[in-house]
Design a protein around this motif. Sequence first.
Motif, PDB file in Angstrom:
ATOM      1  N   ALA A 172      29.306  33.392  35.180  1.00  0.00           N
ATOM      2  CA  ALA A 172      27.973  33.770  35.410  1.00  0.00           C
ATOM      3  C   ALA A 172      27.129  32.368  36.014  1.00  0.00           C
ATOM      4  O   ALA A 172      26.069  32.457  36.584  1.00  0.00           O
ATOM      5  CB  ALA A 172      27.360  34.653  34.471  1.00  0.00           C
ATOM      6  N   VAL A 173      27.459  31.416  35.135  1.00  0.00           N
ATOM      7  CA  VAL A 173      26.371  30.266  35.245  1.00  0.00           C
ATOM      8  C   VAL A 173      27.054  29.127  36.346  1.00  0.00           C
ATOM      9  O   VAL A 173      26.275  28.950  37.313  1.00  0.00           O
ATOM     10  CB  VAL A 173      26.113  29.482  33.907  1.00  0.00           C
ATOM     11  CG1 VAL A 173      25.476  28.294  34.064  1.00  0.00           C
ATOM     12  CG2 VAL A 173      25.429  30.360  32.954  1.00  0.00           C
ATOM     13  N   LEU A 214      35.208  24.317  39.818  1.00  0.00           N
ATOM     14  CA  LEU A 214      35.928  23.801  38.535  1.00  0.00           C
ATOM     15  C   LEU A 214      35.556  25.128  37.602  1.00  0.00           C
ATOM     16  O   LEU A 214      36.327  25.424  36.746  1.00  0.00           O
ATOM     17  CB  LEU A 214      35.327  22.821  38.095  1.00  0.00           C
ATOM     18  CG  LEU A 214      35.856  21.378  38.928  1.00  0.00           C
ATOM     19  CD1 LEU A 214      35.089  20.102  38.659  1.00  0.00           C
ATOM     20  CD2 LEU A 214      37.454  21.280  38.725  1.00  0.00           C
ATOM     21  N   ALA A 215      34.349  25.525  37.460  1.00  0.00           N
ATOM     22  CA  ALA A 215      33.688  26.614  36.662  1.00  0.00           C
ATOM     23  C   ALA A 215      34.537  27.899  37.021  1.00  0.00           C
ATOM     24  O   ALA A 215      35.240  28.532  35.961  1.00  0.00           O
ATOM     25  CB  ALA A 215      32.531  27.109  37.041  1.00  0.00           C
ATOM     26  N   ASN A 216      34.920  28.279  37.959  1.00  0.00           N
ATOM     27  CA  ASN A 216      35.722  29.239  38.347  1.00  0.00           C
ATOM     28  C   ASN A 216      37.216  29.301  38.001  1.00  0.00           C
ATOM     29  O   ASN A 216      37.766  30.120  37.524  1.00  0.00           O
ATOM     30  CB  ASN A 216      35.716  29.648  40.040  1.00  0.00           C
ATOM     31  CG  ASN A 216      36.149  30.990  40.292  1.00  0.00           C
ATOM     32  OD1 ASN A 216      35.760  31.621  41.480  1.00  0.00           O
ATOM     33  ND2 ASN A 216      36.825  31.881  39.506  1.00  0.00           N
ATOM     34  N   ALA A 266      34.977  33.165  29.466  1.00  0.00           N
ATOM     35  CA  ALA A 266      35.031  33.224  30.988  1.00  0.00           C
ATOM     36  C   ALA A 266      33.610  33.823  31.871  1.00  0.00           C
ATOM     37  O   ALA A 266      33.319  33.359  32.825  1.00  0.00           O
ATOM     38  CB  ALA A 266      36.135  34.309  31.440  1.00  0.00           C
ATOM     39  N   THR A 267      33.151  35.098  31.241  1.00  0.00           N
ATOM     40  CA  THR A 267      32.124  35.679  31.764  1.00  0.00           C
ATOM     41  C   THR A 267      30.820  34.547  31.941  1.00  0.00           C
ATOM     42  O   THR A 267      30.266  34.592  32.818  1.00  0.00           O
ATOM     43  CB  THR A 267      31.554  36.850  30.708  1.00  0.00           C
ATOM     44  OG1 THR A 267      32.310  37.938  30.898  1.00  0.00           O
ATOM     45  CG2 THR A 267      30.274  37.538  31.577  1.00  0.00           C
ATOM     46  N   LEU A 268      30.591  34.022  30.672  1.00  0.00           N
ATOM     47  CA  LEU A 268      29.531  33.087  30.946  1.00  0.00           C
ATOM     48  C   LEU A 268      29.592  31.829  31.675  1.00  0.00           C
ATOM     49  O   LEU A 268      28.590  31.486  32.736  1.00  0.00           O
ATOM     50  CB  LEU A 268      29.105  32.455  29.403  1.00  0.00           C
ATOM     51  CG  LEU A 268      28.965  33.593  28.425  1.00  0.00           C
ATOM     52  CD1 LEU A 268      28.669  32.986  26.983  1.00  0.00           C
ATOM     53  CD2 LEU A 268      27.303  34.006  28.881  1.00  0.00           C
ATOM     54  N   ILE A 269      31.024  31.226  31.919  1.00  0.00           N
ATOM     55  CA  ILE A 269      31.111  30.074  32.615  1.00  0.00           C
ATOM     56  C   ILE A 269      31.059  30.757  34.130  1.00  0.00           C
ATOM     57  O   ILE A 269      30.665  29.872  35.075  1.00  0.00           O
ATOM     58  CB  ILE A 269      32.617  29.719  32.399  1.00  0.00           C
ATOM     59  CG1 ILE A 269      32.590  28.901  30.965  1.00  0.00           C
ATOM     60  CG2 ILE A 269      32.981  28.770  33.632  1.00  0.00           C
ATOM     61  CD1 ILE A 269      33.888  28.627  30.618  1.00  0.00           C
ATOM     62  N   LEU A 327      33.815  41.076  34.752  1.00  0.00           N
ATOM     63  CA  LEU A 327      34.182  40.305  33.508  1.00  0.00           C
ATOM     64  C   LEU A 327      33.373  40.644  32.388  1.00  0.00           C
ATOM     65  O   LEU A 327      33.962  40.822  31.184  1.00  0.00           O
ATOM     66  CB  LEU A 327      33.853  38.781  33.702  1.00  0.00           C
ATOM     67  CG  LEU A 327      34.978  37.774  34.662  1.00  0.00           C
ATOM     68  CD1 LEU A 327      34.544  36.452  34.923  1.00  0.00           C
ATOM     69  CD2 LEU A 327      36.236  37.765  33.726  1.00  0.00           C
ATOM     70  N   PRO A 328      32.209  40.791  32.745  1.00  0.00           N
ATOM     71  CA  PRO A 328      31.465  41.398  31.277  1.00  0.00           C
ATOM     72  C   PRO A 328      31.775  42.837  30.880  1.00  0.00           C
ATOM     73  O   PRO A 328      31.874  43.062  29.717  1.00  0.00           O
ATOM     74  CB  PRO A 328      29.797  41.512  31.819  1.00  0.00           C
ATOM     75  CG  PRO A 328      29.788  41.030  33.201  1.00  0.00           C
ATOM     76  CD  PRO A 328      31.092  40.524  33.711  1.00  0.00           C
ATOM     77  N   LEU A 329      32.095  43.415  32.021  1.00  0.00           N
ATOM     78  CA  LEU A 329      32.804  44.998  31.611  1.00  0.00           C
ATOM     79  C   LEU A 329      34.017  44.971  30.772  1.00  0.00           C
ATOM     80  O   LEU A 329      34.223  45.262  29.628  1.00  0.00           O
ATOM     81  CB  LEU A 329      33.089  45.782  32.771  1.00  0.00           C
ATOM     82  CG  LEU A 329      33.995  47.099  32.563  1.00  0.00           C
ATOM     83  CD1 LEU A 329      32.870  48.087  31.708  1.00  0.00           C
ATOM     84  CD2 LEU A 329      34.243  47.558  33.602  1.00  0.00           C
TER      85      LEU A 329
END
Length: 169
Positions: free
Chosen positions: A95-96, A146-148, A90-93, A68-70
């Motif tokens: 990751a956290v 839910l985050a995923n 998407a990356t932040l959601i 995702l970050p890539l």
Amino acid sequence: MTFANIALLAAAFTTALIAGLFYSYSCSVNWGLGRLPDAGYLAAMQSINREILNPLFFMSFMGTLLLLPLSTWLQYGQGSSVRFYLLLAATLIYAVGTFGVTIMGNVPLNNALDAFQIQSVSPETLHQQRELFEKPWNALHTIRTLANAIALILVLLACIIKSETLRPA
């Protein structure tokens, strides 16, 4: 097909794999395990928690955390700021809300359960251990699921959105 598009497809694939795993737990595995008596539930969760630590799981769980970050980085300045911001969200959601909740919440619960000796305790102690584990684990699992799912929707939107930049109104 560019490297950025290949990375985006790979990110979408791994995000979908993990979303599917967590979803299947939510709508079948957790319900089935919930019907077991205390000793059976705890033993089953110990076994599942040990077996999930395998290369296939790590490929998708950690792969998403890397891809995702890539993908986000590869989209930066590539003509689609909409795609970039969707992937950044998407990356932040993920990751956290998925990775972070798993590492900071579910894993410590799994480790505590793994150290618990089911065979050498009373039925009351089994019930107490289940109460300490099941409700918090399921609540955290709901958050990460839910985050995923939200992260997956954002990645899928990034896959289908036209390559346009945001323009001020």
